[in-house]
Write a protein that holds these residues in place. Structure first.
Motif, PDB file in Angstrom:
ATOM      1  N   SER A   1     -66.988 -37.694  14.634  1.00 21.51           N
ATOM      2  CA  SER A   1     -66.269 -36.453  14.344  1.00 21.51           C
ATOM      3  C   SER A   1     -67.193 -35.372  13.808  1.00 21.51           C
ATOM      4  O   SER A   1     -67.109 -34.207  14.216  1.00 21.51           O
TER       5      SER A   1
ATOM      6  N   ARG B   1     -59.716 -33.289  10.670  1.00 19.83           N
ATOM      7  CA  ARG B   1     -58.670 -33.132  11.681  1.00 19.83           C
ATOM      8  C   ARG B   1     -59.062 -33.862  12.965  1.00 19.83           C
ATOM      9  O   ARG B   1     -58.279 -34.629  13.522  1.00 19.83           O
ATOM     10  N   PHE B   2     -60.290 -33.665  13.412  1.00 19.28           N
ATOM     11  CA  PHE B   2     -60.746 -34.305  14.645  1.00 19.28           C
ATOM     12  C   PHE B   2     -60.764 -35.828  14.484  1.00 19.28           C
ATOM     13  O   PHE B   2     -60.349 -36.566  15.377  1.00 19.28           O
TER      14      PHE B   2
ATOM     15  N   VAL C   1     -68.094 -31.708  15.635  1.00 22.51           N
ATOM     16  CA  VAL C   1     -67.948 -30.391  15.000  1.00 22.51           C
ATOM     17  C   VAL C   1     -69.277 -29.644  14.993  1.00 22.51           C
ATOM     18  O   VAL C   1     -69.332 -28.453  15.319  1.00 22.51           O
TER      19      VAL C   1
ATOM     20  N   GLN D   1     -69.430 -26.184  17.044  1.00 22.46           N
ATOM     21  CA  GLN D   1     -69.299 -24.972  16.230  1.00 22.46           C
ATOM     22  C   GLN D   1     -70.622 -24.302  15.877  1.00 22.46           C
ATOM     23  O   GLN D   1     -70.610 -23.208  15.346  1.00 22.46           O
TER      24      GLN D   1
ATOM     25  N   GLY E   1     -64.432 -25.083   5.993  1.00 23.48           N
ATOM     26  CA  GLY E   1     -63.785 -25.016   7.313  1.00 23.48           C
ATOM     27  C   GLY E   1     -64.274 -26.122   8.232  1.00 23.48           C
ATOM     28  O   GLY E   1     -63.475 -26.761   8.923  1.00 23.48           O
ATOM     29  N   GLU E   2     -65.584 -26.356   8.248  1.00 20.70           N
ATOM     30  CA  GLU E   2     -66.123 -27.445   9.071  1.00 20.70           C
ATOM     31  C   GLU E   2     -65.645 -28.798   8.562  1.00 20.70           C
ATOM     32  O   GLU E   2     -65.319 -29.678   9.359  1.00 20.70           O
TER      33      GLU E   2
ATOM     34  N   GLU F   1     -62.204 -29.352   9.746  1.00 17.81           N
ATOM     35  CA  GLU F   1     -62.215 -29.618  11.188  1.00 17.81           C
ATOM     36  C   GLU F   1     -62.678 -31.042  11.483  1.00 17.81           C
ATOM     37  O   GLU F   1     -62.151 -31.712  12.369  1.00 17.81           O
TER      38      GLU F   1
END
Length: 179
Positions: A98, A78-79, A102, A106, A71-72, A75
């Motif tokens: 990036s 995506r970022f 994250v 997070q 998941g990280e 992310e």
């Protein structure tokens, strides 16, 4: 909650070019943190900025934060591509910023932390995403306030780094900027 500083590779290079890595080490104290991507970028930068070897020789940064969670990882990508405009075909473009974003957003232990960068895009974006952000010149201003150096010394470091080709987000014209 403990406040941590996450300097970007640009900041390490700036302080090295200004011949004042000690000042960055003092500023970070035991609150400096980085990701494994930033650590790797700094290590690779030693070729062009030999003084950066001190960061490793003197061990003034702790073990780097890594991303292993799917998941990280998603992310981060995506970022990197959506927010920072990283090219999907160049996977390292904006990867350090990036990954740092994250980790800071997070992981609860870094909720009150601050990103330090001389990258214009990251400097403009991170605060809009809720991440406190500084740059090398604000670090120098704070070092002056803490009496770690004088305004004249801070300005001299800025000039030396600028003459060595480092880019800055602002352009001080005298030592008064740092007072």
């Amino acid at each position: 909650m403990t406040h941590y500083w996450f300097p970007d590779t640009t900041v390490f290079r700036t302080f090295e070019a200004g011949n004042q890595l000690d000042w960055l080490a003092t500023y970070l104290g035991d609150h400096g943190r980085w990701t494994d991507v930033i650590e790797d970028e700094v290590r690779k930068s030693i070729r062009a900025h030999a003084g950066l070897g001190r960061v490793f020789d003197e061990r003034w940064m702790p073990d780097a934060e890594s991303i292993s969670d799917t998941g990280e990882s998603l992310e981060v990508e995506r970022f990197r591509t959506v927010n920072l405009g990283g090219d999907p075909k160049i996977p390292t473009q904006h990867l350090g910023e990036s990954m740092t974003f994250v980790v800071m957003r997070q992981r609860g232990e870094y909720a009150d932390s601050c990103f330090i960068t001389d990258d214009r895009d990251a400097y403009d974006l991170f605060p809009r995403q809720g991440v406190p952000t500084k740059h090398s010149l604000t670090v120098l201003q704070e070092l002056v306030i803490r009496n770690e150096c004088t305004a004249e010394e801070a300005y001299a470091m800025y000039v030396k780094a600028w003459e060595a080709g480092r880019g800055f987000l602002e352009s001080p014209t005298s030592h008064k900027y740092f007072q």
